[in-house]
Design an enzyme around this catalytic site. Structure first.
Site, PDB file in Angstrom:
ATOM      1  NE  ARG A 276       3.043   4.718  -2.354  1.00 25.34           N
ATOM      2  CZ  ARG A 276       1.878   4.058  -2.444  1.00 25.34           C
ATOM      3  NH1 ARG A 276       0.879   4.582  -3.119  1.00 25.34           N
ATOM      4  NH2 ARG A 276       1.728   2.888  -1.889  1.00 25.34           N
TER       5      ARG A 276
ATOM      6  NE  ARG B 147      -2.517   4.304   1.571  1.00 26.82           N
ATOM      7  CZ  ARG B 147      -1.732   4.681   0.592  1.00 26.82           C
ATOM      8  NH1 ARG B 147      -0.758   5.512   0.810  1.00 26.82           N
ATOM      9  NH2 ARG B 147      -1.919   4.220  -0.626  1.00 26.82           N
TER      10      ARG B 147
ATOM     11  CG  ASP C 261      -5.338  -0.394  -0.161  1.00 24.48           C
ATOM     12  OD1 ASP C 261      -4.614  -1.355   0.145  1.00 24.48           O
ATOM     13  OD2 ASP C 261      -5.028   0.791   0.062  1.00 24.48           O
TER      14      ASP C 261
ATOM     15  N   GLY D  99       1.124   2.095  -5.360  1.00 33.19           N
ATOM     16  CA  GLY D  99       1.539   0.798  -4.803  1.00 33.19           C
ATOM     17  C   GLY D  99       1.253  -0.310  -5.806  1.00 33.19           C
TER      18      GLY D  99
HETATM   19  O1  F6P Z   1      -2.350   1.412  -1.461  1.00 31.45           O
HETATM   20  C1  F6P Z   1      -1.766   0.182  -1.324  1.00 31.45           C
HETATM   21  C2  F6P Z   1      -0.978   0.064  -0.052  1.00 31.45           C
HETATM   22  O2  F6P Z   1      -0.408  -1.219  -0.011  1.00 31.45           O
HETATM   23  C3  F6P Z   1      -1.746   0.361   1.232  1.00 31.45           C
HETATM   24  O3  F6P Z   1      -2.530  -0.722   1.667  1.00 31.45           O
HETATM   25  C4  F6P Z   1      -0.629   0.713   2.180  1.00 31.45           C
HETATM   26  O4  F6P Z   1      -1.093   1.531   3.196  1.00 31.45           O
HETATM   27  C5  F6P Z   1       0.324   1.443   1.301  1.00 31.45           C
HETATM   28  O5  F6P Z   1       0.085   0.996  -0.018  1.00 31.45           O
HETATM   29  C6  F6P Z   1       1.784   1.230   1.647  1.00 31.45           C
HETATM   30  O6  F6P Z   1       2.528   2.090   0.872  1.00 31.45           O
HETATM   31  P1  F6P Z   1       4.101   1.956   0.624  1.00 31.45           P
HETATM   32  O7  F6P Z   1       4.321   0.778  -0.264  1.00 31.45           O
HETATM   33  O8  F6P Z   1       4.467   3.229  -0.010  1.00 31.45           O
HETATM   34  O9  F6P Z   1       4.710   1.710   1.968  1.00 31.45           O
END
Ligand code: F6P
Length: 319
Positions: free
Chosen positions: A72, A171, A127, A11
């Protein structure tokens, strides 16, 4: 080492650009060739790698997101993917790699270091869930965004004498909820690290309203559950009808605070200097004001300690 690469992964977070700028300019300052890898580990596997110069990181220190983009990448979790990535780095003559990202990105850096690539991790995630650094790059900005949103919510909640449940990111880590909740005077802060009782929170909200409080804000870390569900449970217990706001990806965008830019700039330069000094398989952090490196193995296998003192302070002040 003569040549390094830099990538952002997982992220994104505000301040990643400032970190990329720092790695590139510090590398060039020390006479290294510097390569940028596009889209994190995906770009490593697919050879999306280009040489950077001083100008390629101009006008980005103030921008959210990451000019290198991020992904990712599941492919990189396989041994073939990791080997392909290491081969591509070698093909470009890159002997050191700076990985800017969170926990998953660190695990990738660890794998590459075991394949002979010198790696350094920089904590880039909103986070604040990476141990061996007080703060991660992006956390300060994300908290500011949440505090600003809660200030706005307070205005309208207070006019209508309502309560509000605000769901924030995080998370497995309640730090965004904790810091933003304390800074905005939330009535309750729900985080995955501390057990809580909805019965107690609902009763307290009701008692406070009965005693003349005009609004209340409940901050919920997403790791605890959905804001909608929490609001429903509160309603079932005290009859109030909390409005729900899910801040979502708004928390990951926008211009980074000066704290995040300075942290990113210091850590980027530090990572380059540690690579030049011959270190590898390390994560960089700022701990008690000192720039430090810690084995990535240790970092990924340690849970960041939760700041119980701050949590208790927030509770004491939320009456
Ligand atoms: O790890 C960073 C984060 O923003 C978390 O706080 C959140 O749960 C997650 O990424 C969201 O992921 P994505 O952008 O894949 O929806």
């Amino acid at each position: 080492i003569k040549s390094i690469g830099v990538l952002t992964s997982g992220g994104d977070s505000q301040g990643m650009n400032a970190a990329v700028r720092s790695v590139v300019r510090s590398g060039l300052f020390h006479g290294l060739k510097v390569f940028g890898v596009q889209r994190g580990y995906y770009g490593l596997i697919h050879d999306d790698i280009r040489e950077m110069d001083l100008r390629s990181v101009g006008d980005i220190i103030q921008r959210g997101g990451t000019i290198l983009q991020t992904a990712r990448c599941l492919e990189f979790k396989t041994e073939e993917g990791q080997k392909l990535a290491a081969d591509n780095l070698r093909k470009h003559g890159i002997d050191g790699l700076v990985v800017i990202g969170g926990d998953g990105s660190y695990q990738g850096a660890n794998k590459l270091s075991k394949l002979g690539i010198k790696t350094m991790g920089l904590p880039g995630t909103i986070d604040n869930d990476i141990p061996y650094t007080d703060f991660t790059i992006g956390f300060d900005t994300a908290v500011s965004i949440v505090v600003d949103a809660i200030n706005k919510l307070r205005d309208t909640m207070s006019s209508h004498e309502r309560s509000s449940v605000v769901e924030v990111m995080g998370r497995h880590c309640g730090d965004i909820a904790l810091y933003a909740g304390l800074a905005s005077g939330a009535e309750a802060i729900m985080v995955p690290e501390v057990p809580f009782s909805i019965d107690e929170i609902a009763a307290r909200m009701k008692a406070n309203f009965d005693a003349g409080k005009r609004h209340s804000i409940i901050v919920v870390a997403e790791g605890v559950g959905k804001g909608e569900d929490i609001a429903k449970q509160i309603h079932e217990r005290n009859g109030m009808e909390p409005r729900v706001t899910v801040l979502g990806h708004i928390q990951r965008g926008g211009t980074p605070t000066h704290n995040d830019r300075i942290l990113a700039s210091s850590l980027g330069d530090f990572a380059v200097r540690r690579l030049i000094a011959g270190e590898s398989g390390k994560a960089c952090g700022k701990l008690n004001g000192e720039l430090v490196t810690t084995d990535i193995d240790t970092v990924v296998n340690t849970k960041k300690p939760f700041n119980t003192e701050l949590y208790e302070l927030a509770l004491r002040l939320s009456q």
